[in-house]
Design a protein around this motif. Structure first.
Motif, PDB file in Angstrom:
ATOM      1  N   THR A  15       0.834  -1.204   0.000  1.00 61.18           N
ATOM      2  CA  THR A  15       0.000   0.000   0.000  1.00 61.18           C
ATOM      3  C   THR A  15       0.867   1.252   0.000  1.00 61.18           C
ATOM      4  O   THR A  15       0.608   2.208  -0.746  1.00 61.18           O
ATOM      5  N   LEU A  16       1.908   1.251   0.807  1.00 59.87           N
ATOM      6  CA  LEU A  16       2.816   2.407   0.870  1.00 59.87           C
ATOM      7  C   LEU A  16       3.441   2.685  -0.492  1.00 59.87           C
ATOM      8  O   LEU A  16       3.549   3.838  -0.922  1.00 59.87           O
ATOM      9  N   VAL A  17       3.854   1.612  -1.155  1.00 58.08           N
ATOM     10  CA  VAL A  17       4.468   1.762  -2.479  1.00 58.08           C
ATOM     11  C   VAL A  17       3.446   2.334  -3.467  1.00 58.08           C
ATOM     12  O   VAL A  17       3.732   3.280  -4.213  1.00 58.08           O
ATOM     13  N   ALA A  18       2.237   1.782  -3.445  1.00 61.89           N
ATOM     14  CA  ALA A  18       1.191   2.256  -4.364  1.00 61.89           C
ATOM     15  C   ALA A  18       0.820   3.709  -4.067  1.00 61.89           C
ATOM     16  O   ALA A  18       0.630   4.511  -4.989  1.00 61.89           O
ATOM     17  N   GLN A  19       0.746   4.056  -2.778  1.00 61.86           N
ATOM     18  CA  GLN A  19       0.413   5.438  -2.417  1.00 61.86           C
ATOM     19  C   GLN A  19       1.468   6.416  -2.920  1.00 61.86           C
ATOM     20  O   GLN A  19       1.150   7.501  -3.391  1.00 61.86           O
ATOM     21  N   VAL A  68       6.950  -9.525  11.103  1.00 61.70           N
ATOM     22  CA  VAL A  68       7.516  -8.281  11.617  1.00 61.70           C
ATOM     23  C   VAL A  68       8.685  -7.731  10.807  1.00 61.70           C
ATOM     24  O   VAL A  68       8.896  -6.516  10.749  1.00 61.70           O
ATOM     25  N   GLN A  69       9.441  -8.611  10.133  1.00 66.12           N
ATOM     26  CA  GLN A  69      10.656  -8.149   9.445  1.00 66.12           C
ATOM     27  C   GLN A  69      10.347  -7.137   8.347  1.00 66.12           C
ATOM     28  O   GLN A  69      11.217  -6.378   7.946  1.00 66.12           O
ATOM     29  N   GLU A  70       9.106  -7.088   7.890  1.00 67.99           N
ATOM     30  CA  GLU A  70       8.826  -6.175   6.778  1.00 67.99           C
ATOM     31  C   GLU A  70       8.831  -4.719   7.199  1.00 67.99           C
ATOM     32  O   GLU A  70       8.887  -3.814   6.353  1.00 67.99           O
ATOM     33  N   ILE A  71       8.765  -4.477   8.496  1.00 67.21           N
ATOM     34  CA  ILE A  71       8.895  -3.089   8.964  1.00 67.21           C
ATOM     35  C   ILE A  71      10.279  -2.555   8.569  1.00 67.21           C
ATOM     36  O   ILE A  71      10.441  -1.384   8.251  1.00 67.21           O
ATOM     37  N   SER A  72      11.255  -3.437   8.550  1.00 66.75           N
ATOM     38  CA  SER A  72      12.606  -3.058   8.110  1.00 66.75           C
ATOM     39  C   SER A  72      12.585  -2.569   6.666  1.00 66.75           C
ATOM     40  O   SER A  72      13.253  -1.597   6.315  1.00 66.75           O
ATOM     41  N   THR A  73      11.808  -3.246   5.830  1.00 66.53           N
ATOM     42  CA  THR A  73      11.719  -2.831   4.421  1.00 66.53           C
ATOM     43  C   THR A  73      11.048  -1.465   4.297  1.00 66.53           C
ATOM     44  O   THR A  73      11.422  -0.653   3.463  1.00 66.53           O
ATOM     45  N   MET A  74      10.051  -1.221   5.154  1.00 70.60           N
ATOM     46  CA  MET A  74       9.396   0.093   5.129  1.00 70.60           C
ATOM     47  C   MET A  74      10.402   1.191   5.472  1.00 70.60           C
ATOM     48  O   MET A  74      10.459   2.229   4.812  1.00 70.60           O
ATOM     49  N   ILE A  75      11.202   0.917   6.497  1.00 63.75           N
ATOM     50  CA  ILE A  75      12.202   1.906   6.915  1.00 63.75           C
ATOM     51  C   ILE A  75      13.245   2.096   5.810  1.00 63.75           C
ATOM     52  O   ILE A  75      13.599   3.217   5.458  1.00 63.75           O
ATOM     53  N   HIS A  76      13.693   0.973   5.247  1.00 64.89           N
ATOM     54  CA  HIS A  76      14.696   1.005   4.172  1.00 64.89           C
ATOM     55  C   HIS A  76      14.234   1.903   3.021  1.00 64.89           C
ATOM     56  O   HIS A  76      15.020   2.608   2.411  1.00 64.89           O
ATOM     57  N   ASN A  77      12.942   1.834   2.730  1.00 63.72           N
ATOM     58  CA  ASN A  77      12.401   2.603   1.614  1.00 63.72           C
ATOM     59  C   ASN A  77      11.856   3.959   2.037  1.00 63.72           C
ATOM     60  O   ASN A  77      11.141   4.611   1.270  1.00 63.72           O
ATOM     61  N   ASN A  78      12.199   4.327   3.268  1.00 58.66           N
ATOM     62  CA  ASN A  78      11.855   5.658   3.764  1.00 58.66           C
ATOM     63  C   ASN A  78      10.351   5.916   3.808  1.00 58.66           C
ATOM     64  O   ASN A  78       9.884   7.019   3.539  1.00 58.66           O
ATOM     65  N   PHE A  79       9.595   4.896   4.131  1.00 59.40           N
ATOM     66  CA  PHE A  79       8.156   5.060   4.304  1.00 59.40           C
ATOM     67  C   PHE A  79       7.849   5.405   5.758  1.00 59.40           C
ATOM     68  O   PHE A  79       8.603   5.045   6.661  1.00 59.40           O
ATOM     69  N   LYS A  80       6.719   6.067   5.961  1.00 57.85           N
ATOM     70  CA  LYS A  80       6.326   6.454   7.320  1.00 57.85           C
ATOM     71  C   LYS A  80       4.899   5.975   7.608  1.00 57.85           C
ATOM     72  O   LYS A  80       3.978   6.787   7.719  1.00 57.85           O
ATOM     73  N   PRO A  81       4.725   4.688   7.742  1.00 59.88           N
ATOM     74  CA  PRO A  81       3.385   4.200   8.066  1.00 59.88           C
ATOM     75  C   PRO A  81       3.068   4.514   9.531  1.00 59.88           C
ATOM     76  O   PRO A  81       3.975   4.722  10.337  1.00 59.88           O
ATOM     77  N   THR A  82       1.790   4.566   9.861  1.00 61.07           N
ATOM     78  CA  THR A  82       1.389   4.684  11.256  1.00 61.07           C
ATOM     79  C   THR A  82       0.879   3.313  11.673  1.00 61.07           C
ATOM     80  O   THR A  82      -0.084   2.802  11.102  1.00 61.07           O
ATOM     81  N   ILE A  83       1.571   2.715  12.626  1.00 57.31           N
ATOM     82  CA  ILE A  83       1.240   1.336  12.997  1.00 57.31           C
ATOM     83  C   ILE A  83       0.619   1.320  14.387  1.00 57.31           C
ATOM     84  O   ILE A  83       1.237   1.773  15.350  1.00 57.31           O
ATOM     85  N   PHE A  84      -0.601   0.832  14.484  1.00 54.68           N
ATOM     86  CA  PHE A  84      -1.260   0.687  15.773  1.00 54.68           C
ATOM     87  C   PHE A  84      -1.182  -0.781  16.173  1.00 54.68           C
ATOM     88  O   PHE A  84      -1.840  -1.634  15.555  1.00 54.68           O
ATOM     89  N   VAL A  85      -0.355  -1.077  17.156  1.00 52.12           N
ATOM     90  CA  VAL A  85      -0.228  -2.464  17.609  1.00 52.12           C
ATOM     91  C   VAL A  85      -1.260  -2.698  18.710  1.00 52.12           C
ATOM     92  O   VAL A  85      -1.172  -2.104  19.787  1.00 52.12           O
ATOM     93  N   ILE A  86      -2.245  -3.505  18.417  1.00 54.85           N
ATOM     94  CA  ILE A  86      -3.271  -3.826  19.402  1.00 54.85           C
ATOM     95  C   ILE A  86      -2.669  -4.929  20.266  1.00 54.85           C
ATOM     96  O   ILE A  86      -2.801  -6.125  19.987  1.00 54.85           O
ATOM     97  N   ASN A  87      -1.948  -4.476  21.303  1.00 55.87           N
ATOM     98  CA  ASN A  87      -1.103  -5.389  22.066  1.00 55.87           C
ATOM     99  C   ASN A  87      -1.879  -6.031  23.199  1.00 55.87           C
ATOM    100  O   ASN A  87      -1.941  -5.543  24.308  1.00 55.87           O
ATOM    101  N   ASN A  88      -2.470  -7.182  22.895  1.00 51.87           N
ATOM    102  CA  ASN A  88      -3.282  -7.854  23.913  1.00 51.87           C
ATOM    103  C   ASN A  88      -2.645  -9.160  24.395  1.00 51.87           C
ATOM    104  O   ASN A  88      -3.318 -10.037  24.921  1.00 51.87           O
ATOM    105  N   ALA A  89      -1.324  -9.259  24.173  1.00 56.16           N
ATOM    106  CA  ALA A  89      -0.524 -10.368  24.710  1.00 56.16           C
ATOM    107  C   ALA A  89      -1.123 -11.741  24.403  1.00 56.16           C
ATOM    108  O   ALA A  89      -1.220 -12.598  25.257  1.00 56.16           O
ATOM    109  N   GLY A  90      -1.531 -11.940  23.177  1.00 58.44           N
ATOM    110  CA  GLY A  90      -2.013 -13.272  22.832  1.00 58.44           C
ATOM    111  C   GLY A  90      -2.909 -13.270  21.624  1.00 58.44           C
ATOM    112  O   GLY A  90      -3.212 -12.233  21.053  1.00 58.44           O
ATOM    113  N   TYR A  91      -3.304 -14.469  21.226  1.00 57.84           N
ATOM    114  CA  TYR A  91      -4.230 -14.631  20.118  1.00 57.84           C
ATOM    115  C   TYR A  91      -5.641 -14.459  20.683  1.00 57.84           C
ATOM    116  O   TYR A  91      -6.317 -15.413  21.013  1.00 57.84           O
TER     117      TYR A  91
END
Lengths: 513, 513
Positions: free
Chosen positions: A439-443, A465-488
């Motif tokens: 989506t970032l690339v298309a935008q 998770v490793q794809e966040i590295s690719t976002m940073i590498h390509n200088n993208f600035k996504p806003t990531i909301f981690v719904i951290n509920n410690a489990g499935y």
């Protein structure tokens, strides 16, 4: 006398370059994937095609997810390149999701050379004693609408064109296997000036009959409406559907997979319908009281339809428009599809036909979205999402992971020009992390200035998770909301709230970046 | 009169528990995988089986890799559990590696209920318009030696037993599909007291003929030797092969996939043979001068054989022992396999037969491994590995990723009791990160106190990095050597040293933990 002149050397181009020119010519500007020893010489040709760029992903599954997210956002096929065996199999679940949710992806696999295939060499990446190098093609058959294996120089370009055309025509994944020895072989470049046939043939006569029948029903119905779904967006007829509903002055509803196809601030927007689990009571009552429902681009899966609880046009007619068939009540027709029917219907609406008996038969009760002021009290699923509403901006793309993120974001009212997608049918967790990259690339290609807002749970984020590295590498600035509920958490709700198998370790997500 | 008495209620157990008891009874104490809505009720039964534990992985591919690493280290099948569609497809490349390198894995997939299958419901995780719920079974067919789908209550237990038996008999992956509605159904628990048939039938007579023929050749050869390979370890006959070579006093060589099967400090250890790319000249000269080579557990893939450059017994006889066939020179036999031949040969050696003409015909020139003192100068591929030698300890397990890590570690001399593996044939990068988790689990079960030393490049680590979280969660202490060369270096060497597609972003690996 020769009937076909040989192409002059000046008109020749390496096969790899031919493939990438065809891709760029359709408007696709980026390709995702992972290099491997059977695709390296193919990848070289990307550099020869000005305007086309490579986005390396950290693994192939995420590469396929990225191509999927690109396709959903851009409205064109996504392209992912992997290597023979290990690469293509790693990507297969991403392609499965595209098969499931009708996302066009061109999966290009660099394979062993044709001579190695012929001699059944026991090369690395092959399956032990099974020395049939075509074995992986058999594995991917159920998730591919068309496959080319390029065995013969004489049909290289026609085969490449065929799979790209099919990808557009059916909006499903296709496979293009490029043997190691073929990427540098020269082919006739003159063919590149012949446009591809991107639309399937359709019977004009049957289309007219069906549209006439729908128009008649629209004119006689007391409470007609549209329910807009998945394939509307995939087949690039979003604008036509929007422009069709407005002048008729009847409500347009969406399914979860159709969310963001209609402008949610438009007065004709009816709301989100999910059968028995529809959040807004007035929305459910209104659509279920309709006596004509035109379900455009329908995807009747369990999760998209509230667990098969749609109650549509029970005292009237349900019209279903699908890429492979159309039905009007009990009458089904497999010779026409969604696209020509919508185009013709849009034409007739522009010509001020049909006349609706009771335009505006329905008005929305729900108050428009508004800010709720600063957030107070503990952060919980039931109060978080409404407070999030004012954060949204025009042209944003909201990417919602399966589960908790999905349940919350589906009720948000989307600003004008914004996009929303969630993989509610195939439901592969981790999907959105790779897809957000696409989506970032298309935008960036589109240049609308919209943000990518990714909503993802901790379990899903850790999958990819490793794809966040690719976002940073390509200088993208996504806003990531981690719904951290410690489990499935969704699995906890379905079953076994306390079992340890649903636990997930807390990570320090901020430090990680 | 009924011929079979019904099992009394006391002898009944839920199918899920039956499956897990069978698994534990074979010595398997841990199961890997990811929960999903179609396997949750199955997972519950793990808790009912004392001695069996669940190790949740961060994604399914890593779960399959972990099951593979467990199997390689433990010498028993690894078990991975995934969910229908999305889960099983995510794991498929890990299972492909097991199919390629002969690793026994029981892949258990929680699937849709039998009624949903029968009614072809368009449930989440299915493939769009294709409503055949068996479609995923077709996808996994080429990477599975046996599959059970449990359609019928009457054959639940025989089907479960059949796939577990096949997994042991052929040491390849098998699939067990457990429909959602079946895990809690009661089955006859009395059957659990019947032992499984873990070994395939083999013709005693043909085995004797073949062994006699090998013995005769051992007795008449001037320069006989063994080359020990992959399947020796997989079929659990490592000890037999070790004990066979020693009293004969002839050299035993290993291939990359056979490394660590022979004690490298033993005076009969010949060294590592990789055809033309064998590192040590004296090793290559010696084995290539042999007039009888018994290649035990052979895996003749390109990368395991120096790119098909083996020059074995060119002036004598090559004997090949494989799980599916045996050959002596030009004579091939498909009725016997590796295992009975080795067991019988070991028996004859114990009975002091055969008599070798020239025992000790070969002596190793290479100096034994020794410490080189403190490290000095820049860290480079050519000087790093020898300095690493003294770091190794008895019972360590060295897990070497494809590529740079592999090239370095293959030349290390392994201490007594240590293990080594690398996926040199299937060569799926990222494999070792998940596999090391499996090794850690197996090592803890075995309690030898050996360490797990993981050598992995940055590109490979990033593919599967989330599994380090699982290691920490389970309180494991692996030693991870990140060969941080900022890119896909092997691909740089093969092709295109400067292309950007081989670049990888630097991560702060220490901070990440």
């Amino acid at each position: 006398m020769a009937t076909h002149a040989e192409a002059s050397p000046a008109q020749q181009t390496p096969l790899g370059e031919y493939i990438f020119r065809r891709i760029l010519d359709q408007g696709i500007q980026h390709i995702f994937g992972v290099p491997g020893d059977f695709n390296l010489n193919l990848l070289d040709h990307i550099d020869s095609v000005e305007g086309l760029s490579w986005v390396g992903t950290r693994n192939e599954l995420n590469g396929a997810y990225a191509a999927d997210g690109y396709a959903r956002t851009k409205g064109l096929p996504g392209v992912v390149i992997t290597t023979y065996g290990v690469g293509e199999l790693s990507a297969i679940n991403g392609i499965g999701g595209a098969m499931s949710e009708g996302v066009p992806i061109i999966h290009i696999v660099g394979t062993t050379s044709r001579s190695a295939q012929k001699n059944c060499l026991m090369l690395h990446h092959t399956l032990g004693e099974n020395r049939d190098h075509n074995i992986f093609r058999k594995i991917s058959e159920p998730i591919s609408a068309a496959t080319a294996f390029l065995p013969d120089d004489a049909t290289f370009t026609t085969e490449v064109d065929r799979v790209i055309e099919t990808c557009f025509q059916v909006r499903l994944p296709v496979y293009l296997y490029v043997p190691l020895d073929t990427a540098d072989i020269l082919v006739d470049a003159a063919r590149l000036s012949q446009p591809l046939n991107l639309w399937p043939d359709s019977s004009k006569e049957t289309t007219m009959e069906i549209v006439d029948s729908i128009v008649k029903r629209l004119e006689s119905a007391q409470r007609p409406c549209f329910l807009v779904d998945l394939f509307t967006q995939r087949f690039g007829i979003t604008k036509e559907v929007q422009e069709l509903i407005k002048p008729l002055n009847i409500p347009g509803y969406v399914t979860p997979l159709g969310k963001s196809i209609l402008d949610e601030n438009d007065e004709n927007f009816g709301g989100l319908y999910m059968g028995a689990v529809t959040t807004k009571k007035d929305v459910k009552e209104a659509i279920e009281s309709a006596d004509l429902v035109v379900h455009v681009g329908r995807c009747p899966s369990d999760t998209n339809c509230g667990g098969f609880t749609h109650k549509l046009a029970e005292k009237g007619t349900l019209v279903g428009l699908h890429p492979k068939y159309v039905f009007i009540g009990d009458k089904r027709c497999d010779e026409v599809s969604l696209v020509p029917v919508i185009l013709e219907l849009a034409e007739q609406v522009r010509a001020q036909k049909p006349t609706i008996q009771s335009p505006g038969w329905w008005r929305r009760n729900s108050a428009p979205a508004q800010s709720l002021g600063p957030f107070q009290g503990p952060l919980q699923q039931r109060n978080f999402w409404s407070h999030f509403q004012p954060y949204l901006r025009e042209n944003d793309c909201i990417v919602a992971e399966v589960g908790t993120s999905q349940f919350g974001t589906l009720d948000l009212t989307l600003p004008k020009g914004s996009q929303y997608y969630t993989q509610i049918f195939y439901s592969s967790i981790g999907f959105t992390v790779g897809a957000a990259l696409g989506t970032l690339v298309a935008q960036r290609e589109e240049g609308t200035g919209g943000r990518c807002l990714l909503f993802v749970g901790d379990g899903s984020l850790q999958m990819a998770v490793q794809e966040i590295s690719t976002m940073i590498h390509n200088n993208f600035k996504p806003t990531i909301f981690v719904i951290n509920n410690a489990g499935y958490t969704v699995k906890r709700v379905i079953h076994a709230p306390t079992r340890a198998y649903n636990d997930i370790d807390p990570w320090n997500y901020q430090l990680m970046l």
